[in-house]
Scaffold this motif. Structure first.
Motif, PDB file in Angstrom:
ATOM      1  N   ARG A  93       0.815  -1.217   0.000  1.00 31.22           N
ATOM      2  CA  ARG A  93       0.000   0.000   0.000  1.00 31.22           C
ATOM      3  C   ARG A  93       0.849   1.268   0.000  1.00 31.22           C
ATOM      4  N   ARG A  94       2.159   1.081  -0.139  1.00 28.18           N
ATOM      5  CA  ARG A  94       3.068   2.221  -0.133  1.00 28.18           C
ATOM      6  C   ARG A  94       3.630   2.472  -1.519  1.00 28.18           C
ATOM      7  N   ALA A  95       3.950   3.738  -1.798  1.00 33.53           N
ATOM      8  CA  ALA A  95       4.587   4.083  -3.072  1.00 33.53           C
ATOM      9  C   ALA A  95       6.084   3.820  -3.027  1.00 33.53           C
ATOM     10  N   THR A  96       6.651   3.724  -1.815  1.00 34.26           N
ATOM     11  CA  THR A  96       8.081   3.483  -1.649  1.00 34.26           C
ATOM     12  C   THR A  96       8.274   2.336  -0.663  1.00 34.26           C
ATOM     13  N   PRO A  97       9.444   1.674  -0.682  1.00 29.61           N
ATOM     14  CA  PRO A  97       9.692   0.577   0.255  1.00 29.61           C
ATOM     15  C   PRO A  97       9.572   1.033   1.712  1.00 29.61           C
ATOM     16  N   LEU A  98       9.161   0.105   2.569  1.00 25.42           N
ATOM     17  CA  LEU A  98       9.013   0.390   3.996  1.00 25.42           C
ATOM     18  C   LEU A  98      10.398   0.522   4.623  1.00 25.42           C
ATOM     19  N   PRO A  99      10.682   1.615   5.332  1.00 30.68           N
ATOM     20  CA  PRO A  99      12.000   1.768   5.957  1.00 30.68           C
ATOM     21  C   PRO A  99      12.225   0.734   7.069  1.00 30.68           C
TER      22      PRO A  99
END
Length: 261
Positions: A93-99
């Protein structure tokens, strides 16, 4: 600040497989302990997940956690990382990888066991998903920020493993420690809520015992201390009744609010 205990059990969990003891058959829901993990919700809205235990999906659903901003790993042991695949529910659900934040040694184990998460060249088949994480290597004693929330990693000894606890404001979470060295005690000065592991009543080579945890908690002097990483050796109610004032056993699902001063 809010702390949500997802799991408070040792690596075996409670009930323990095949055990007939009173704790493993207790009707008190506080005696049912999944593997250790917490969620920290900072005053600015940042939500941090600490560790990915094997029961992570069930824990997050039970706690009503729909999203997290980052994951902090304490160390590489299986009971703290083997639920990592459940992070794909967030990453899809994110546009970028989860930190993801961890020491280099922990990332080495994660990459060896779960290479598909970190290999940029790996592409899942159409219609399938994988967790996508962005690596951030941390160093004990060196603070870092997650969306404006300052986090201090604190080194603690745990046998052959390299382990960090985390301080976020006036809250500190320490698990899988054998003791609190002077550097850790200095880093914990002034915390108002302390979470500390307490494995058994008898000494253990890599974990604080209950009496050792109480001694360390009293040295730190937090307003409230909660014991976690507990085994099936103690009924929750009995342990709660015998601990000194200001120190209590945590349990799965416990929510601790820390009002701002």
């Amino acid at each position: 600040m809010r702390l949500i205990f997802l799991g408070t059990g040792t690596s075996f969990g409670v009930p323990q497989i095949g055990c007939g003891c009173a704790v493993c058959h207790s009707a008190d829901p506080r005696d049912r302990r999944t593997r250790c993990g917490v969620v920290i919700q900072a005053p600015n809205g940042t939500t941090l997940l600490v560790d990915t235990p094997p029961e992570l999906r069930l824990q997050l659903v039970a706690a009503g956690i729909a999203s997290v901003d980052a994951v902090l790993f304490t160390h590489e042991h299986a009971d703290h990382i083997h639920g990592i695949d459940d992070l794909r529910a967030f990453s899809i659900r994110r546009a970028t990888p989860l930190p993801l934040y961890a020491e280099a040694t922990t990332f080495a184990t994660l990459e060896a066991r779960f290479p598909y998460i970190f290999d940029d060249g790996f592409r899942p088949l159409p219609g399938t998903t994988r967790p996508e994480g962005a690596k951030h290597v941390i160093t004990p004693g060196v603070p870092f920020e997650v969306q404006g929330t300052a986090v201090l990693p604190i080194a603690v000894p745990h046998g052959r493993a390299s382990v960090v606890g985390f301080r976020v404001g006036d809250l500190a979470y320490i698990t899988d420690a054998k003791t609190l060295p002077d550097t850790a005690l200095e880093a914990l000065a002034g915390v108002r809520v302390l979470i500390l592991n307490a494995l058994l009543r008898t000494p253990h080579p890599t974990h604080l015992s209950i009496s050792e945890a109480v001694t360390m908690a009293q040295r730190v002097g937090a307003e409230r201390t909660f014991l976690t990483h507990l085994t099936h050796e103690n009924l929750h109610a009995d342990l709660a009744a015998e601990l000194p004032s200001g120190i209590a056993p945590a349990h799965d699902g416990l929510v601790v609010d820390l009002p701002e001063l």
